[in-house]
Design a protein around this motif. Structure first.
Motif, short mmCIF file in Angstrom:
data_model
loop_
_atom_site.label_atom_id
_atom_site.label_comp_id
_atom_site.label_asym_id
_atom_site.label_seq_id
_atom_site.Cartn_x
_atom_site.Cartn_y
_atom_site.Cartn_z
N LYS A 129 0.85 -1.20 0.00
CA LYS A 129 0.00 0.00 0.00
C LYS A 129 0.88 1.25 0.00
CE LYS A 129 -0.93 -0.14 5.00
NZ LYS A 129 -0.85 -1.53 5.44
N ASN A 155 -3.94 -3.87 -0.13
CA ASN A 155 -5.13 -3.74 0.68
C ASN A 155 -6.37 -3.42 -0.15
OD1 ASN A 155 -2.75 -3.11 2.44
ND2 ASN A 155 -4.38 -3.24 3.96
N ILE A 206 -4.87 -8.44 0.95
CA ILE A 206 -4.74 -8.50 2.41
C ILE A 206 -5.64 -7.47 3.11
CG2 ILE A 206 -2.41 -9.48 2.34
CD1 ILE A 206 -1.29 -6.70 3.00
N SER A 247 5.74 -5.63 10.28
CA SER A 247 7.12 -5.18 10.51
C SER A 247 7.51 -5.15 11.99
CB SER A 247 7.32 -3.79 9.92
OG SER A 247 7.17 -3.86 8.52
N ARG A 277 3.57 -10.44 6.60
CA ARG A 277 3.22 -9.35 5.68
C ARG A 277 3.95 -8.09 6.12
NH1 ARG A 277 -1.55 -11.21 8.09
NH2 ARG A 277 -1.57 -9.16 9.07
N GLY A 326 5.52 -4.27 5.39
CA GLY A 326 5.58 -3.05 4.59
C GLY A 326 6.78 -2.22 4.99
N THR A 327 6.67 -1.55 6.13
CA THR A 327 7.70 -0.63 6.62
C THR A 327 9.11 -1.24 6.64
OG1 THR A 327 5.92 0.12 8.06
CG2 THR A 327 8.09 1.05 8.46
N ARG A 378 5.71 4.69 5.69
CA ARG A 378 4.75 5.19 4.70
C ARG A 378 4.46 6.66 4.94
NH1 ARG A 378 2.93 0.12 5.65
NH2 ARG A 378 1.77 0.64 7.52
#
Ligand SMILES: *Cc1c(COP(=O)(O)O)cnc(C)c1O
Length: 238
Positions: free
Chosen positions: A38, A59, A84, A210, A225, A227-228, A234
């Motif tokens: 995302k 997402n 997700i 994360s 899962r 991201g960061t 973000r």
């Protein structure tokens, strides 16, 4: 971020996944890294695929569609895309066209709709049931006591293949505090196996982000899962 930095970050994350897996007596290759994308632009995703990442999680259906359109066909084909985020029924058809895995099935109605769409498309869709392990969460996921009935319905959908369970637990400053929620998801999966609702052994546990993925791996996560940890922080969203 430049490709060299991205390469280092991916490498560091893979290493931490491997260390956590071994600590728990598990094999590193039994944990799949799903990069949560995302707000991440498709150019960066392209670099990540070229650096060897294969699993991505989005997402929102619309955001995923925009990004996938920009990916060269070969890179799209080399990658596996997981939904997700919560799926609304008016987006189910598009989701079926775009995604390889849907991790957020949380109602019988959605399961039946996806089963019909998968039948039309002549395919079998791998899915996870999203469980609300955080009782204070307002959206997404079914309650643990509703899981067994939903799993029974999913098992009767010939065009869905139940891979396992997914959860987004509450956030704690101290990552260790989240452990009971991960453990709960694992125990629910084990109970599903004991009840033999599906005729194969259910393995999948999509849990850990994360902030807490190493703990999730110790508790049995098969998909984390992140991201960061991969892309950096973000931009702040309202
Ligand atoms: C954003 C998101 C992630 C990744 O979160 P990070 O904390 O950035 O790793 C994982 N799962 C879901 C469902 C998400 O929405």
């Amino acid at each position: 971020m430049n490709p060299a930095d991205l390469h280092i970050r991916i490498h560091q994350v893979m290493e931490r996944i491997a260390v956590a897996a071994r600590r728990a007596g598990r094999r590193p290759e039994d944990v799949t890294l799903v990069a949560a994308t995302k707000t991440v632009p498709s150019q960066l995703i392209e670099q990540a695929i070229e650096l060897g990442l294969r699993h991505f999680g989005e997402n929102r259906v619309q955001e995923a569609e925009a990004k996938m359109k920009n990916l060269p066909v070969a890179l799209r084909q080399a990658s596996t895309w997981h939904l997700i985020g919560h799926l609304q029924s008016n987006k189910a058809r598009r989701a079926m066209e775009l995604f390889d895995v849907i991790q957020t099935v949380d109602s019988e109605r959605l399961a039946h709709q996806l089963n019909r769409l998968a039948a039309e498309a002549n395919r079998t869709m791998p899915i996870y049931i999203e469980v609300k392990t955080d009782p204070s969460a307002t959206k997404s996921g079914i309650l643990p006591h509703e899981l067994f009935e939903l799993a029974r319905s999913v098992a009767q959908c010939p065009h869905l293949r139940l891979e396992g369970l997914m959860t987004v637990p509450p956030f704690f400053e101290r990552a260790e505090d989240v452990r009971p929620y991960f453990r709960e998801l694992r125990l629910l999966r084990d109970r599903l196996n004991q009840q033999r609702l599906v005729e194969y052994h259910l393995n999948g546990l999509s849990m850990g982000m994360s902030h807490d993925y190493e703990i999730a791996i110790e508790e049995g996560a098969t998909l984390v899962r992140l991201g960061t940890a991969i892309w950096g922080p973000r931009p702040v969203q309202e």
